[in-house]
Enzyme design. Structure first.
Site, short mmCIF file in Angstrom:
data_model
loop_
_atom_site.label_atom_id
_atom_site.label_comp_id
_atom_site.label_asym_id
_atom_site.label_seq_id
_atom_site.Cartn_x
_atom_site.Cartn_y
_atom_site.Cartn_z
N ARG A 88 0.81 -1.23 0.00
CA ARG A 88 0.00 0.00 0.00
C ARG A 88 0.84 1.28 0.00
NH1 ARG A 88 -3.54 -2.29 4.95
NH2 ARG A 88 -1.70 -3.61 5.09
N ASN B 284 40.25 24.07 -6.85
CA ASN B 284 40.80 22.94 -6.10
C ASN B 284 40.81 21.64 -6.88
OD1 ASN B 284 37.98 22.86 -6.02
ND2 ASN B 284 37.98 21.60 -4.18
N SER C 8 39.45 41.13 -4.37
CA SER C 8 38.23 40.71 -5.05
C SER C 8 38.57 39.92 -6.31
CB SER C 8 37.41 41.94 -5.44
OG SER C 8 37.03 42.60 -4.27
C1 UD1 Z 1 -1.80 -6.55 11.13
C2 UD1 Z 1 -2.71 -7.44 11.97
C3 UD1 Z 1 -3.95 -6.62 12.35
C4 UD1 Z 1 -3.53 -5.40 13.12
C5 UD1 Z 1 -2.51 -4.56 12.35
C6 UD1 Z 1 -1.93 -3.50 13.26
C7 UD1 Z 1 -2.41 -9.73 11.17
C8 UD1 Z 1 -3.02 -10.83 10.39
N1 UD1 Z 1 -3.10 -8.60 11.20
O1 UD1 Z 1 -2.48 -6.20 9.95
O2 UD1 Z 1 -4.81 -7.43 13.16
O3 UD1 Z 1 -4.66 -4.59 13.42
O4 UD1 Z 1 -1.41 -5.39 11.90
O5 UD1 Z 1 -1.12 -2.60 12.59
O6 UD1 Z 1 -1.37 -9.90 11.76
N2 UD1 Z 1 4.94 -9.14 7.69
C9 UD1 Z 1 5.92 -10.10 7.59
N3 UD1 Z 1 5.67 -11.21 6.84
C10 UD1 Z 1 4.48 -11.41 6.22
C11 UD1 Z 1 3.48 -10.43 6.34
C12 UD1 Z 1 3.73 -9.30 7.09
O7 UD1 Z 1 7.00 -9.95 8.14
O8 UD1 Z 1 4.34 -12.46 5.57
C13 UD1 Z 1 5.23 -7.93 8.49
C14 UD1 Z 1 5.11 -6.64 7.72
O9 UD1 Z 1 6.38 -6.28 7.16
C15 UD1 Z 1 4.64 -5.65 8.77
C16 UD1 Z 1 3.89 -6.50 9.77
O10 UD1 Z 1 4.25 -7.84 9.52
O11 UD1 Z 1 5.73 -5.02 9.43
C17 UD1 Z 1 2.38 -6.34 9.64
O12 UD1 Z 1 1.97 -6.63 8.35
P1 UD1 Z 1 0.83 -5.81 7.62
O13 UD1 Z 1 0.64 -6.38 6.29
O14 UD1 Z 1 1.09 -4.36 7.74
O15 UD1 Z 1 -0.43 -6.22 8.54
P2 UD1 Z 1 -1.80 -5.46 8.67
O16 UD1 Z 1 -2.65 -5.74 7.51
O17 UD1 Z 1 -1.55 -4.03 9.01
CA CA Z 2 0.22 -2.77 9.19
#
Ligand code: UD1
Ligand code: CA
Length: 457
Positions: free
Chosen positions: A14, A381, A400
């Site tokens: 996103r 330089n 100057s």
């Molecule tokens: C997640 C939570 C949601 C919560 C929100 C808070 C889950 C399923 N959902 O959603 O309940 O309200 O965070 O901000 O956990 N990441 C990995 N590997 C992956 C997927 C994600 O390392 O396979 C990491 C991403 O880099 C990120 C974090 O996990 O730092 C969260 O992932 P993101 O996709 O932002 O989750 P949300 O949809 O925001």
């Molecule tokens: Ca998130």
């Protein structure tokens, strides 16, 4: 004992960016660095970062000692990410603190509260939640009357009625690792996103409590540029309030930005449209702005900077920079100097009470004290291949529009005649004139006309 795991393997679709989301910068530090900073005071026994998308880039950007990186080669969800820890924590019996890598404004205090609640109640898991007026995008948390978590439902899996719940999952969890480790291998991906959700594990491990955070700003997750801007606004407000309460004047604070890595002393005045970044320190009595950018620089007491850019440089007590100066590449300005009106300094050290007050470029130059750099003095330089140094002794004055062709040394008390191109060293106490002598041809215009009229005859 607590082990920390930070989820940083996702791309962050996103954000619409080539840069992995967790490396986007907020007030001078990346999102993931900020998450790590929030856990440092807890002195975790191990810190593990789960990386995947652009793993090399993420690793390179995180220069902390003893950090462990665990690869999640395919990003199949937050639960799948934590599954990757299983082989690394086989014999571990303590708690695991899990944080999403995109929650940059968390306070350590809040994490301490989470750990305390977790330990005092001997929970299987304890999670941070908050009540948001706009819960859109977050997982919804359903608790019973004793704050015991019953269910977490991702927004995409919510019914219309479930969406009405404003209690959201912050993405910060404390687990009894052994209990979690038993559940992890059995996660299913039957949900709208076909991902393995960590949130599904939460409700299967046993007794789970929610710690509700009052200040919702702390738990903002950054998923897009709008949320990044919103977090930046919150951070700026925090930073500016801190400095104003510590005795710094900000004139028109909304037009100023200050990284939270900057250090200011009382009675510093920051004028409008000024930006202070990185590892910058400014001492008492200094007045910066309007319209200036100071980055990774140290400014002493009673320094003024107007409409100027100062990066990676040092300015000592009482010096006046600007209007319109550019200091870069480890410029050092001594005490009580004047540098401005279209003057650039690069890797140049000025002694005390030295002035370069009009239209100059000084590169790879050192000067003594009480030197006067005349208007339009340029150090040549660079010969197209290498940079060369220029040395200018105490009390020397360049006329100057003089060009000092490096490498070249001017001694103490030297005078350089205006318009000179100096190519050879000049000893102490000398005047150097390095330009062609002025020639006057009197009555020249009339003679020319006379010749012309003779031709016509
Ligand atoms: C997640 C939570 C949601 C919560 C929100 C808070 C889950 C399923 N959902 O959603 O309940 O309200 O965070 O901000 O956990 N990441 C990995 N590997 C992956 C997927 C994600 O390392 O396979 C990491 C991403 O880099 C990120 C974090 O996990 O730092 C969260 O992932 P993101 O996709 O932002 O989750 P949300 O949809 O925001
Ligand atoms: Ca998130």
């Amino acid at each position: 004992m607590v082990v920390v795991a930070i989820l940083a393997a996702g791309r962050g679709t996103r954000m619409k960016s080539h840069l992995p989301k967790v490396l986007h910068s907020l007030g001078g530090r990346s999102l993931v660095e900020r998450v790590l900073d929030s856990v440092e005071p807890l002195s975790p026994s191990r810190r593990m970062v789960i990386v995947g998308y652009q793993a090399q880039q993420v690793k390179a950007a995180m220069q902390y000692p003893n950090l462990e990186f665990v690869e999640q080669t395919q990003q199949l969800g937050t639960g799948h990410a934590i599954q990757q820890l299983l082989p690394h924590l086989e014999d571990y019996t303590g708690d695991l603190l899990v944080l999403n890598g995109d929650i940059p404004l968390l306070r350590t205090q809040t994490l301490q509260q989470l750990l305390q609640t977790h330990q005092e109640n001997q929970n299987a898991a304890t999670i941070l939640t908050s009540h948001l007026t706009e819960p859109k995008g977050y997982g919804r948390v359903f608790c019973n009357s004793e704050d015991i978590v019953q269910q977490i439902v991702e927004e995409k899996d919510c019914t219309a009625v479930q969406k009405q719940n404003r209690q959201i999952n912050a993405g910060v969890y404390c687990f009894n690792w052994q209990k979690l480790a038993q559940i992890l291998p059995h996660l299913q991906a039957n949900n709208a996103q076909k991902e393995y959700y960590l949130t599904d594990a939460v409700t299967q491990v046993g007794k789970v409590m929610a710690v509700d955070v009052e200040d919702y700003q702390e738990i903002l997750g950054i998923n897009d540029r709008l949320q990044l801007a919103a977090a930046d606004e919150i951070l700026q407000k925090r930073v500016k309030e801190k400095w104003m309460m510590a005795g710094v004047t900000l004139i028109d604070p909304n037009s100023i930005t200050i990284d939270d890595t900057v250090e200011l002393q009382p009675d510093v005045i920051i004028e409008p449209q000024t930006h202070l970044r990185g590892n910058t320190t400014i001492q008492t009595g200094s007045r910066i702005g309007p319209g200036s950018l100071i980055e990774n620089s140290q400014l002493g007491e009673n320094v003024t900077v107007q409409y100027s850019v100062v990066t990676d440089s040092l300015v000592q007590t009482g010096s006046k920079i600007g209007p319109y100066a550019h200091l870069r590449g480890h410029a050092v300005v001594g005490a009580n100097c004047r540098v401005g009106n279209f003057v650039e300094l690069k890797n140049t050290q000025l002694g005390d009470r030295t002035n370069a007050a009009h239209l100059s470029y000084l590169g790879d130059t050192t000067t003594g004290n009480k030197v006067n750099i005349g208007a339009g003095t340029i150090t040549a330089n660079y010969d197209g291949v290498k940079k060369h140094p220029t040395h200018i002794g105490d009390r020397t004055k360049t006329g100057s529009n003089s060009v000092l062709v490096a490498p070249v040394t001017l001694g103490d008390d030297v005078y350089v005649a205006a318009g000179s191109t100096v190519t050879e060293d000049v000893p102490h106490d000398s005047l150097v004139i390095a330009r062609s002598r002025q020639v006057i041809k009197q009555n020249w215009q009339n003679k020319k006309l006379d010749n012309k009229s003779t031709d016509e005859h």
